[in-house]
Design an enzyme around this catalytic site. Structure first.
Site, PDB file in Angstrom:
ATOM      1  N   GLU A  10     -16.453  -3.610  15.884  1.00  0.00           N
ATOM      2  CA  GLU A  10     -16.014  -4.913  16.386  1.00  0.00           C
ATOM      3  C   GLU A  10     -15.606  -5.882  15.271  1.00  0.00           C
ATOM      4  OE1 GLU A  10     -18.967  -6.407  19.148  1.00  0.00           O
ATOM      5  OE2 GLU A  10     -18.328  -4.976  20.677  1.00  0.00           O
TER       6      GLU A  10
ATOM      7  N   GLU B 163     -18.869   1.699  23.646  1.00  0.00           N
ATOM      8  CA  GLU B 163     -19.996   0.897  24.164  1.00  0.00           C
ATOM      9  C   GLU B 163     -19.640   0.379  25.540  1.00  0.00           C
ATOM     10  OE1 GLU B 163     -21.490  -2.381  21.843  1.00  0.00           O
ATOM     11  OE2 GLU B 163     -21.345  -1.256  19.971  1.00  0.00           O
TER      12      GLU B 163
END
Ligand code: LGS
Length: 393
Positions: free
Chosen positions: A158, A307
């Site tokens: 991220e 995720e």
């Protein structure tokens, strides 16, 4: 009853991150921050789930449940606790984790940097530093020898969130609002670091590398000005990173919820809508929407859901969420989107950064005194789907 069939070789697993489960990650910038007076975190990470010592049991449980992949991260702060000093013992530790996966027929998906960095790296300028890409490439070279048998490597987790963390935005703001405007220099440096790391990995052959992006399912409301705001808002936080994934071997999609954007920016979750322990809307289509926008914006890079999950004390809602997510993943695949696998977040209840231990995302819980693991019913249900490759609907 009918069922949705997933292709043979589809990767079914769960994800974790070193700092959130290992415990005592003392050389990392997060540990330092957690112990600073006035720190914004609700509690320090401490022993976490003690997975540093219990990884073999955790991987065995994952495999016995029926999963065939485990996404975990290697901790830079352990590998290089001081600038230029490499710990051979820690390299050997992570090699053992990879070996344990391979022994169980579990495909390791290895993340090189999941938010935490060595204290010295932050002190010396963090991602803003001119030599950040070089330092990250050097770290990648250091771990390369232990990556034998690993196919999927996520360089940076991220970057769109990491940019905010490195932009000086406090963790509490990040969690409360999700979203300060990222510093574009930091974003550029993260991209350069990702590319430098990729080049090192490509030199070895057989490794597929990419990064993982927090996708946000932004929706504009009908109010005037919302559509402009949506672009202004989504572009630096999410879309820019997806566009810059073109040419990568794969792209990790991470999706949890959706956010409505009004003319003045993001809106709180509407009253009466189901929320989870993090306060986010219970929204299982998030994974499908994330896959669709990642596929389009990246120019069709192969994807993996790296995720997706919810924090809940009601395990039956976790099962309902996963069911909804997987139906969406299947729809995306039926439309021709190349999705290699699905990693539930998270294998274990863990340290949810500024929110501490309260939000429980895990398929597996543990006792805070003894660390004894408890497999939740949703884990057995999910494992059954993983084993059969079929999702009853
Ligand atoms: O634990 C983190 C999970 C939990 O939720 C993990 O370390 C991260 O990689 C990832 O960011 N994670 C995560 N993200 C959800 C972000 C949703 C933000 C919604 C904001 C609404 C206002």
């Amino acid at each position: 009853m009918t069922s949705l069939r997933f292709p043979d070789g589809f990767l079914w697993g769960a994800a974790t991150a070193a700092h959130q489960i290992e415990g005592n990650n003392v050389n990392s910038n997060w540990w330092e921050m957690e112990h600073r007076p006035g720190s914004p975190v609700v509690e320090p990470s401490g022993d976490a789930a003690d997975s540093y010592h219990r990884f073999a049991e955790d991987i065995r449980l994952l495999a016995e449940l029926g999963m065939n992949t485990y996404r975990f991260s290697i901790e830079w702060a352990r590998i290089e606790p001081e600038r230029g000093f490499v710990s051979r013992a820690e390299l050997a530790h992570y090699r053992r984790m990879i070996d344990t996966c391979l022994e169980h027929g579990v495909e390791p998906v290895v993340t090189l940097m999941h938010f935490t960095v060595p204290r010295w790296f932050e002190r010396d300028g963090f991602w803003r530093a001119d030599d950040a890409p070089e330092l990250f490439a050097r770290y990648t070279e250091t771990v390369l020898p232990i990556l034998d048998g690993v196919r999927y490597v996520c360089t940076i987790n991220e970057p769109n969130i990491a940019a905010m963390l490195a932009g000086g935005e406090k963790a509490e703001n990040l969690v409360a609002h999700g979203l300060a405007f990222p510093d574009l220099h930091v974003a550029d440096q993260l991209l350069a670091s990702h590319r430098a790391s990729r080049e090192v990995l490509a030199g070895r052959g057989g490794i597929l590398s990419g990064w993982t992006i927090a996708t946000q399912a932004f929706h504009a409301t009908d109010e005037e000005g919302s559509a402009e705001k949506l672009h202004e808002y989504g572009y630096p936080r999410d879309f820019w990173y997806l566009e810059n994934s073109a040419g990568d071997d794969f792209l990790g999609v991470q999706a949890y919820t959706r956010t409505f954007i009004g003319p003045n920016g993001p809106l709180p979750v509407a009253e009466g809508v189901e929320t989870t322990l993090t306060g986010w809307e219970f929204f299982p289509p998030a994974a499908e929407l994330g896959l669709r926008s990642a596929w389009e914006l990246s120019g069709q890079v192969p994807l993996m859901v790296t995720e997706n999950g919810i924090a809940t004390a009601d395990d039956s809602r976790r099962r309902a969420y996963i069911q909804g997510s997987l139906e969406g993943v299947h729809r995306a695949m039926a439309d021709g989107i190349d999705v290699r696998g699905f990693q539930y977040w998270s294998l274990l209840d863990n340290y949810e950064w500024a929110s501490g231990y309260r939000p429980t995302f895990g398929l597996i819980g543990w006792d805070p005194e003894t660390f004894a693991r408890t497999v939740k019913p949703s884990a057995r249900w999910y494992g059954q789907i993983a084993r059969s490759g079929e999702l009853p609907v």
